[in-house]
Design a protein around this motif. Structure first.
Motif, mmCIF file in Angstrom:
data_model
loop_
_atom_site.group_PDB
_atom_site.id
_atom_site.type_symbol
_atom_site.label_atom_id
_atom_site.label_comp_id
_atom_site.label_asym_id
_atom_site.label_seq_id
_atom_site.Cartn_x
_atom_site.Cartn_y
_atom_site.Cartn_z
ATOM 1 N N VAL B 133 -16.129 -41.585 -74.263
ATOM 2 C CA VAL B 133 -15.692 -40.411 -74.725
ATOM 3 C C VAL B 133 -14.623 -40.476 -75.618
ATOM 4 O O VAL B 133 -14.456 -40.087 -76.946
ATOM 5 N N ASP B 134 -13.519 -41.074 -75.242
ATOM 6 C CA ASP B 134 -12.360 -41.530 -76.181
ATOM 7 C C ASP B 134 -12.623 -42.389 -77.407
ATOM 8 O O ASP B 134 -11.908 -42.408 -78.369
ATOM 9 N N THR B 135 -13.311 -43.283 -76.972
ATOM 10 C CA THR B 135 -13.762 -44.019 -78.214
ATOM 11 C C THR B 135 -14.273 -43.568 -79.364
ATOM 12 O O THR B 135 -14.077 -43.718 -80.445
ATOM 13 N N LEU B 136 -15.322 -42.661 -78.853
ATOM 14 C CA LEU B 136 -16.127 -41.844 -79.914
ATOM 15 C C LEU B 136 -15.227 -40.604 -80.426
ATOM 16 O O LEU B 136 -15.596 -40.558 -81.835
ATOM 17 N N GLY B 137 -14.264 -40.210 -79.848
ATOM 18 C CA GLY B 137 -13.432 -39.334 -80.324
ATOM 19 C C GLY B 137 -13.980 -37.972 -80.201
ATOM 20 O O GLY B 137 -13.879 -37.052 -81.238
ATOM 21 N N VAL B 138 -14.893 -37.661 -79.525
ATOM 22 C CA VAL B 138 -15.789 -36.708 -79.235
ATOM 23 C C VAL B 138 -14.733 -35.563 -78.202
ATOM 24 O O VAL B 138 -14.112 -36.179 -77.283
ATOM 25 N N GLN B 139 -14.967 -34.401 -78.349
ATOM 26 C CA GLN B 139 -14.269 -33.399 -77.338
ATOM 27 C C GLN B 139 -14.944 -32.843 -76.183
ATOM 28 O O GLN B 139 -16.032 -32.404 -76.279
ATOM 29 N N LEU B 140 -14.562 -33.137 -75.172
ATOM 30 C CA LEU B 140 -14.928 -32.443 -73.767
ATOM 31 C C LEU B 140 -14.702 -31.095 -73.909
ATOM 32 O O LEU B 140 -13.165 -30.843 -73.818
ATOM 33 N N ILE B 141 -15.559 -30.186 -73.647
ATOM 34 C CA ILE B 141 -14.836 -28.622 -73.854
ATOM 35 C C ILE B 141 -15.168 -28.012 -72.303
ATOM 36 O O ILE B 141 -14.730 -26.970 -72.074
ATOM 37 N N ALA B 142 -15.926 -28.733 -71.176
ATOM 38 C CA ALA B 142 -16.087 -28.159 -70.021
ATOM 39 C C ALA B 142 -16.298 -29.391 -69.106
ATOM 40 O O ALA B 142 -16.889 -30.443 -69.483
ATOM 41 N N GLY B 143 -16.225 -29.285 -67.842
ATOM 42 C CA GLY B 143 -16.201 -30.252 -67.064
ATOM 43 C C GLY B 143 -15.315 -31.463 -67.068
ATOM 44 O O GLY B 143 -14.247 -31.247 -67.593
ATOM 45 N N ARG B 144 -15.565 -32.663 -66.547
ATOM 46 C CA ARG B 144 -15.019 -33.762 -66.635
ATOM 47 C C ARG B 144 -15.381 -34.975 -67.368
ATOM 48 O O ARG B 144 -16.546 -34.963 -67.715
ATOM 49 N N ASN B 145 -14.603 -35.907 -67.539
ATOM 50 C CA ASN B 145 -15.325 -37.213 -68.126
ATOM 51 C C ASN B 145 -16.026 -38.036 -67.244
ATOM 52 O O ASN B 145 -15.745 -37.983 -65.949
ATOM 53 N N LEU B 146 -16.514 -39.024 -67.670
ATOM 54 C CA LEU B 146 -16.946 -39.910 -66.700
ATOM 55 C C LEU B 146 -15.995 -40.753 -66.242
ATOM 56 O O LEU B 146 -14.981 -41.164 -66.730
ATOM 57 N N THR B 147 -16.277 -41.387 -64.956
ATOM 58 C CA THR B 147 -15.239 -42.209 -64.325
ATOM 59 C C THR B 147 -15.946 -43.505 -63.822
ATOM 60 O O THR B 147 -17.031 -43.527 -63.876
ATOM 61 N N LEU B 148 -15.223 -44.436 -63.427
ATOM 62 C CA LEU B 148 -15.958 -45.775 -62.766
ATOM 63 C C LEU B 148 -16.743 -45.524 -61.676
ATOM 64 O O LEU B 148 -17.802 -46.141 -61.721
ATOM 65 N N ASP B 149 -16.425 -44.494 -60.965
ATOM 66 C CA ASP B 149 -17.361 -44.073 -59.762
ATOM 67 C C ASP B 149 -18.759 -43.756 -60.236
ATOM 68 O O ASP B 149 -19.637 -43.761 -59.442
ATOM 69 N N ASP B 150 -18.857 -43.028 -61.502
ATOM 70 C CA ASP B 150 -20.288 -42.849 -61.893
ATOM 71 C C ASP B 150 -20.991 -43.833 -62.113
ATOM 72 O O ASP B 150 -22.309 -43.746 -62.159
ATOM 73 N N ILE B 151 -20.439 -45.238 -62.603
ATOM 74 C CA ILE B 151 -21.395 -46.146 -62.724
ATOM 75 C C ILE B 151 -22.107 -46.901 -61.278
ATOM 76 O O ILE B 151 -21.190 -47.283 -60.687
ATOM 77 N N THR B 152 -23.077 -46.243 -61.006
ATOM 78 C CA THR B 152 -23.720 -46.630 -59.786
ATOM 79 C C THR B 152 -25.099 -47.520 -59.944
ATOM 80 O O THR B 152 -25.590 -47.586 -61.177
ATOM 81 N N GLU B 153 -25.787 -47.945 -59.048
ATOM 82 C CA GLU B 153 -26.832 -48.510 -58.991
ATOM 83 C C GLU B 153 -28.324 -47.626 -58.918
ATOM 84 O O GLU B 153 -29.217 -47.799 -59.406
ATOM 85 N N ALA B 154 -27.677 -46.500 -58.515
ATOM 86 C CA ALA B 154 -28.877 -45.255 -58.445
ATOM 87 C C ALA B 154 -29.408 -44.870 -59.541
ATOM 88 O O ALA B 154 -28.805 -44.935 -60.708
#
Lengths: 437, 400
Positions: B133-154
């Motif tokens: 998200v930071d690399t693209l320069g886009v703005q989050l307007i609600a909720g949260r950003n992705l974290t390392l924990d979101d990268i799962t095998e599921a």
């Protein structure tokens, strides 16, 4: 007589050089602009393989989601590529003269380290039938044999660019080349080949260049490569699993057959239909049966090979020519009517209406043709400019047909613009103007 | 005013004036539609994409060394590359991406709210890491950003989607936290954040604003790894060279190519730029031809009526009066042409919209077109009218 009238026309044109330049320049610009965009449109709609466009056929069938068709907006539309399993099954037929599926990918070519670093090149995985069907021109050697497909012999055909980069442009037939992690034997080197549009695989732009490396289709398993073109799919499965991928309904292969006669085509079409019926029994292809066996031009037409922008620009340029013709009528009318006293004297001395009419019409046509010549010069420059605008991605140029078209356009413009003024001047009542004198 | 005499002149020379009127109307119709097309093409280039177009470098690493086929080698290379990039001076953020926005190449899929009985809606998805998200320069307007924990095998993932896509999936505006599914209800995804705006891979795609960001680490031996690096726009040019050199120094078993996102976009929209230029040339030439036509016609009017001008001048008409006469005559013709031309413009536009996917003509543009045509008509008529007005009465009334 005509020669005399043309001389008269040139005399009249020279008498009023500024006005004549305006007329010729105006109509010349019109014809130039129209020729540029008519040519562009024409080149887009050109038959890429006139000798064989009627015998080469693109195969399609509807293997899509029973609940939702290929295109929400057009129920007539069906998937535009085929699955791996359908290609394998269909290729068991011996009806087509030649046949084969193929797809595009990118592979690393490893030249001798002294010749340079490894480089990625656009590659086509295909069968021996590819070369028999599409007949690319060979510089050296030829395509491979059917047995190379069956026994999966490590053979390649190279494009001129790769042959230049790896072998310095020499006849490399029989030599070995490293591609990805394997060695391949060169069996053929293509000459420059630029099918326009790229009809056998227009999925990533009809104007993409031809491939520079060709190798037997089944090597895709050993090299672990997938299509770099479009892959469409409606099921969910594990993409990273090769077996699931190859058994899936994902479409990524362009499948072509060569059918030389009408009975052959009929036989193949009924073979295709019975194949689909058989698959339905197995639980696949649950949508209404809709198979397509399109010849090259039908296939391009189906896809809309001519970009809409090209059509719009052509329409606009023809309207532009109409404006130029209107403009010419206005100027000619003024010019001819200013000559009324002179024409009156000639009429009084016995010149017939017809000869006055013809004389003026010839003058209009002369202006039209001079404008046409100027227009051709403008369009040659214009097409160069268009090419440079597209980074010379394609090379538009005039051909014989388009030269004839622009000459005809100029004759037509001269005729359309000249009819009314010539008629007006030949019907003036001489007495009125003679009295004024 | 001289409207009476002008009307008489027009009727006597109706064909010639009809021609000019028709020329004016066709010109107006063509020019308006060309400008309309140009505006649409330009809009596709200029409109905001939500991305930091000026501050992003795309880095493509294409491995050729057989080492990359070894277990874990590619993953280690990715880790080392990212660490190097993030530590270079001037770099604000960097991550791997499955595809590059605005590049013309991407992946799309369809989703709908979990359990909903309707067709899925198209979106263009990108797989990236927590810095995406930071690399693209886009703005989050609600909720949260992705974290390392979101990268799962599921198969089920926590995802971010754009507001445009959220609003079309959940018109009530309560997309955050909801689950969405593809064709089947297995493995639904959860929306954990909403992005204000972001364009996907295909700028002319009708669903260009429908974008999803999925967590994951991307890259393969065959296709290599695609990174994006964000920096301050002023540092971009120097940084691109440095990145290439440093990455090759780190691992020479690959080719590394960099380009700015602005270059990627210009390449994808190159056809638009080319067509805009072609249309501009056509418009200029067309207006030139029409203006010359008006000059020619007014000149004939003046020459034809030299005698008449002389008489009027002798009877006390001023130069201004003569000029006004010809300019009014021109105005009457141009205006009739314009009236017909507006009708023609809408007709032509209707044809373009119906047959070739054109854009609708808006009335403000038509108003500008009318004003422009008036100005061109009067300017073109000015020179011959002025020449007419300068004719001295003595010359004008002399018998030929």
């Amino acid at each position: 007589m005509l020669f005399y009238q043309i001389r008269l026309a040139f005399k009249s044109i020279r008498r009023n050089p500024v006005l004549s330049m305006l007329m010729i320049g105006g109509i010349g610009i019109g014809i130039g602009v129209a020729t540029v965009f008519v040519t562009a449109h024409y080149l887009f709609s050109l038959n890429p393989i006139p000798e064989k466009s009627d015998v080469l056929h693109h195969v399609q069938m509807d293997n899509w989601d029973p609940n939702r068709g290929w295109d929400d907006n057009d129920p007539e539309d069906i998937p535009d590529q085929v699955t791996y399993r359908d290609m394998v099954n269909l290729m068991k037929s011996d009806i087509p003269t030649y046949q084969g599926g193929s797809f595009k990918t990118f592979l690393y070519v490893y030249p001798d380290p002294e010749m340079g670093r490894p480089f990625k090149k656009i590659t086509r995985m295909c069968f021996s039938g590819f070369f028999k069907m599409f007949e690319p021109p060979f510089q050296y050697g030829s395509g491979w044999d059917l047995s190379a497909d069956e026994n999966l012999e490590p053979v390649v055909v190279l494009g001129p660019e790769v042959n230049q980069k790896v072998f310095g442009g020499e006849n490399s037939v029989g030599r070995m080349i490293r591609i990805e992690d394997r060695d391949f034997k060169v069996v053929g080197v293509l000459d420059h080949w630029r099918p326009f549009p790229k009809y056998y695989d227009p999925h990533n732009g009809a104007f993409e260049t031809a491939e520079e490396v060709y190798m037997p289709f089944e090597f895709f398993r050993l090299l672990k490569v997938r299509s770099a073109g479009n892959t469409s799919n409606w099921q969910e499965f594990d993409w990273s699993d090769d077996d699931q991928y190859l058994a899936s309904e994902a479409i990524w292969i362009q499948f072509w057959v060569q059918l030389d006669s009408a009975p052959q085509k009929e036989a193949y079409f009924s073979y295709l239909n019975s194949y689909v019926e058989e698959q339905k029994k197995l639980g696949r292809m649950q949508r209404p049966t809709h198979n397509k066996l399109l010849s090259v031009m039908e296939w391009l037409d189906d896809r809309g090979a001519v970009p809409e922008e090209a059509t719009s620009l052509m329409a606009i340029s023809l309207l532009f020519l109409l404006v130029c013709a209107l403009n010419l009528i206005g100027i000619l009318l003024g010019k001819f009517l200013a000559r009324a006293p002179e024409v009156s004297v000639r009429r009084a001395m016995g010149a017939s209406r017809f000869s006055i009419f013809v004389e003026h019409l010839v003058e209009c046509e002369t202006i039209g043709v001079l404008g046409g010549l100027l227009g051709i010069a403008i369009s040659i420059g214009g097409l160069e400019a268009v090419n440079s605008l597209f980074d010379n991605e394609f090379s538009f140029s005039l051909d014989g047909n388009m030269l004839v078209v622009s000459i005809l356009l100029s004759l037509l413009a001269g005729l359309v613009a000249g009819m009314y003024p010539a008629w007006r001047i030949c019907t003036i009542p001489p007495a009125v103007y003679l009295r004024e004198r | 005013m001289e409207l009476g005499p002008i009307a008489k002149t027009l009727i006597r020379n109706k064909i010639r004036f009809l021609l000019i009127g028709l020329e004016v109307s066709l010109t107006l119709a063509i020019v308006l539609n060309c400008i309309n097309m140009m505006q649409d093409l330009q809009w596709q280039i200029d409109r905001p994409t939500g991305l930091d177009e000026e501050g992003i470098i795309v880095v493509r690493s294409r491995p050729f060394s057989q080492d990359f086929r070894e277990e874990g080698y590619l993953e280690n290379s990715r880790k080392a590359d990212l660490e190097l990039m993030r530590n270079l001076p001037g770099v604000l953020a960097a991550d791997t991406f499955s595809h590059v926005p605005l590049s013309g190449s991407g992946s799309s899929s369809g989703y709908k709210p979990l359990g909903a009985e309707r067709h899925t809606l198209n979106c263009n998805y990108f797989v990236t890491g927590p810095s995406g998200v930071d690399t693209l320069g886009v703005q989050l307007i609600a909720g949260r950003n992705l974290t390392l924990d979101d990268i799962t095998e599921a198969e089920s993932k926590n995802v971010l989607i754009t507001k445009a896509y959220a609003d079309s999936l959940f018109p009530d505006g309560d997309a955050l936290g909801k689950q969405i599914q593809g064709r089947t209800a297995e493995n639904p995804d959860t929306i954990v954040g909403i992005i204000e705006q972001m364009h996907g891979s295909w700028p002319s795609w009708p669903f260009v604003n429908n974008v999803m960001i999925r967590p994951g680490e991307t890259g393969s031996v065959n296709w290599g790894i695609t990174y994006m690096v964000r920096a301050k726009p002023a540092q971009i040019n120097g940084l691109a060279r440095t990145l290439e050199e440093e990455l090759l120094k780190l691992n020479d078993g690959r080719n590394v190519r960099t380009e700015t996102l602005a270059e990627v976009k210009a390449d994808t929209l190159g056809t638009n730029t080319a067509i805009i230029k072609m249309l501009a040339v056509v418009i200029v030439l067309l207006l030139l031809v029409t203006a010359l036509g008006i000059v020619g016609m007014t000149s004939f009017s003046v020459t034809e009526r030299t005698h008449h001008i002389g008489t009027r001048r002798a009877l006390g008409a001023r130069q201004v009066d003569i000029m006004r006469y010809f300019l009014t005559e021109n105005w009457v013709i141009t205006t009739s042409g314009i009236l017909v031309g507006v009708g023609l413009a809408y007709t032509l536009n209707y044809a373009l919209v119906t047959f070739v996917n054109g854009v609708k003509l808006e009335w403000p543009l038509v108003i500008y077109g009318i004003l422009g045509m008036w100005i061109i008509g009067q300017t073109a008529a000015f020179i011959p009218a002025w020449r007419g007005a300068r004719i001295s009465p003595a010359v004008a009334t002399r018998t030929v």
